[in-house]
Design a protein around this motif. Structure first.
Motif, short mmCIF file in Angstrom:
data_model
loop_
_atom_site.label_atom_id
_atom_site.label_comp_id
_atom_site.label_asym_id
_atom_site.label_seq_id
_atom_site.Cartn_x
_atom_site.Cartn_y
_atom_site.Cartn_z
N ILE A 19 0.83 -1.21 0.00
CA ILE A 19 0.00 0.00 0.00
C ILE A 19 0.87 1.25 0.00
O ILE A 19 0.59 2.23 -0.72
N ILE A 78 -8.59 4.70 1.21
CA ILE A 78 -8.64 3.25 1.00
C ILE A 78 -9.69 2.62 1.91
O ILE A 78 -10.48 1.77 1.49
N PHE A 83 -11.33 6.56 -4.00
CA PHE A 83 -10.11 6.67 -4.78
C PHE A 83 -10.09 7.91 -5.68
O PHE A 83 -9.26 8.02 -6.58
#
Length: 328
Positions: A19, A78, A83
């Motif tokens: 991530i 997230i 997004f």
């Protein structure tokens, strides 16, 4: 239990690393997604003003805060599946765009991967058990022949012959133009009809890998003492092949199958691009072509997380398939 805890800890650490890298790498790339978007607008005749630039920056979430603050907003996004917006599809959020394309890829690539794995594994078991004989030669040569076809080339060949020349299948798309996706039998039948050529392309080009992998594993397993002992005790050939040899030979293939299922989410960029199939692979191609920063970042994140989850599930499955792992 210790094995599961170790794997779970490793999964969480790797997930955090993936991530974080997904956050950092696009910001280290040369160029700006805002400049790319403005260039596209300018090429279409839209005058570029300061107000236009600010609007694009707001839409794309162009960073002005510190890197740490951006990272915090990124993690929050997230968690909430936020997004941002895609300028390739300005009327939708990135999450909505991915959500619409995901079922097409999961249906096409997922089903094709499972079918190819089952057929290829069974053929590999048969070829390995009949090693050195006509059956083994036939299966091996056939798999070698199929492995020589690049997916995009085979897709173009099938498209030209079966769709363009013979008009047996549609040339592109996942359903007839003008249709609205739904769960009605007529639409599902139309979707299956459109998916035959891309599914056939993927199945043919991936089948050989499962055949060779399982055949080699079978040959190695057949030399083990427990197989020789089973043969000496007069067990049936089918019992030895399936319950003794194949059961142990399939373990490496399970790992590869899990990774393949994880890669399903990424779709097949080349095949979906050739057939203009409305899946995640084609969506990724569009995002890269348009330098669509938010959409690219979200797709890379979904693909990475899917792979990590698949690896974790396979690690847990190994505990059931191979008792020796529990003692590791």
């Amino acid at each position: 239990m210790n094995y599961v805890v170790r794997k779970g800890t490793l999964f969480l650490i790797t997930l955090w690393g993936a991530i974080t890298l997904n956050f950092l790498l696009p910001r280290l790339m040369p160029g700006s997604p805002v400049d790319a978007a403005l260039a596209r607008l300018a090429s279409s005749g839209v005058p570029i003003t300061n107000a236009e630039r600010q609007a694009v920056e707001i839409q794309l979430g162009s960073p002005h805060a510190s890197l740490l603050s951006q990272y915090g907003d990124y993690l929050s996004g997230i968690v909430h599946l936020n997004f941002g917006s895609s300028y390739s599809f300005p009327s939708e959020t990135v999450a909505q765009t991915i959500g619409k394309a995901a079922p097409w890829t999961l249906g096409l690539v997922g089903v094709t991967t499972i079918v190819a794995f089952i057929i290829g594994t069974l053929l590999g078991v048969y070829a390995g058990w009949r090693r050195g004989k006509t059956a083994d030669t036939t299966v091996t040569l056939g798999a070698t022949f199929l492995a020589a076809f690049p997916p995009f080339w085979l897709g173009l060949l099938l498209l030209y012959v079966l769709a363009f020349k013979l008009s047996l299948f549609p040339i592109k798309g996942g359903y007839n133009p003008g249709e609205t996706p739904n769960l009605s039998p007529s639409f599902l039948a139309d979707a299956v009809y459109h998916s035959i050529l891309p599914a056939l392309t993927l199945a043919i080009t991936t089948l050989s890998g499962w055949v060779f992998g399982m055949r080699n594993n079978m040959i190695n397993t057949l030399g083990e003492d427990y197989v020789t002992f089973a043969e000496a005790n007069g067990l049936r050939t089918r019992t030895i092949a399936l319950l003794y040899a194949a059961r142990n030979a399939i373990l490496p293939n399970v790992t590869a199958f899990g990774l393949s299922l994880g890669a399903v989410v990424g779709g097949s960029v080349l095949v979906e691009g050739v057939f203009s199939y409305p899946g995640l692979g084609n969506l990724l191609y569009i995002a890269v072509s348009n330098h669509d920063f938010p959409l690219m970042q979200a797709l890379f994140l979904v693909i990475t997380v899917s792979m990590l989850v698949a690896i974790f599930v396979v690690d847990l499955l190994y505990v059931r398939l191979d008792p020796r792992v529990r003692q590791a």
